[in-house]
Design an enzyme around this catalytic site. Sequence first.
Site, PDB file in Angstrom:
ATOM      1  CE  LYS A  46      39.016  19.121  88.399  1.00  0.00           C
ATOM      2  NZ  LYS A  46      39.480  17.792  87.983  1.00  0.00           N
ATOM      3  CG  LEU A  68      56.900  12.671  95.684  1.00  0.00           C
ATOM      4  CD1 LEU A  68      57.975  12.237  96.667  1.00  0.00           C
ATOM      5  CD2 LEU A  68      56.855  11.707  94.495  1.00  0.00           C
TER       6      LEU A  68
END
Length: 352
Positions: free
Chosen positions: A81, A182
């Site tokens: 990462k 979201l």
Amino acid sequence: MVFKALSLRDQAHEQVVFCSNSETGLKGVIAIHSTALGPALGGCRMRPYQTEEQALEDVLRLSEAMSYKAALAGLQLGGGKSVIIADPEKDKKPELLWSFGLHIESLKGRYIVAKDMGINTEDLQYIGDQTSYVVGRPVKRGGVGDPSRSTAKGVYYGIKTAVQWKLKRDSLKGLRVILQGLGAVGSNLLELLNQEEMEIFVHDIKSSVLEKAKTQFPKIKIISKEEVFTTECDVFSPCSVGAVINEESVKTLKCSIVAGGANNQLSHPSIGKKLLDKRILYIPDFIINSGGLIYVSSYLSPKKSNEWIENKLKGISQTIRKLCDLSQAENVDTAEMALMLAKDKIKRSYIS
């Protein structure tokens, strides 16, 4: 180039690279946790971390989880990462991304970068101007595009499997779900869960995102940040930042299942035992959200078919069933059991 010296946690990371360029303003970290199963693949996250220590902590945990994610998804990949300490809304510029690409190129394929929070497919194109070790460039430029849909689909399959195992139900219809966040994954997951006619509660830090979702899905119910952890539901699905399930929130969490797309959902591994004590089934994030990794890995040589991708996504359900059965049989929380399974697979690969 100077980067403040930081102490590493007691982790078995193979390599940690501190990236800095005073001319472009780059300051970041690349962490390679394991290449036992293959080259380390993982996204780059751009965030305005408050401290360099916080950035290091994030990239170490995220890269470690990527090793376990690849292992349990049955992929010939390791875990890595990267993070860039910057505000994606203010600091992002081609020169910064180019200089970051040079650092990735210097690793000669040990780490392959993809997208994460704050980095989109266009940004990967700039990074890719300096290195070939990139996956996820825009489709219009010959890349694989955004893997978020596949991540969401894997989470969707995982939720259905968790409901079957825990609640003994084949249908999601009428069940209550809280969707926290979201973004790219959360919005795709919202669409899939809405098709199942679930009762959906949503929260996001951006009001504009909530307004758009409400327009598109009028039946959803918007709740506050505080209500996320106090509203009774069947499924809690965190799809935002990590560590949302911590010592405080676990006390008020009112659900039967935790299954979401966010990385590092537990602030500490011990939280898994607290969830078990509350009879809450936790589906470890590095299992359920592996769909994005599966998708981007399919474009590495040799390229895999859409059928291969779909079979791998459905394989997430098989892994979850096995995990839940073992957890119940051994009376060990699912977070600990998943770590045991992943570490064992990586260890056996090193030995062989």
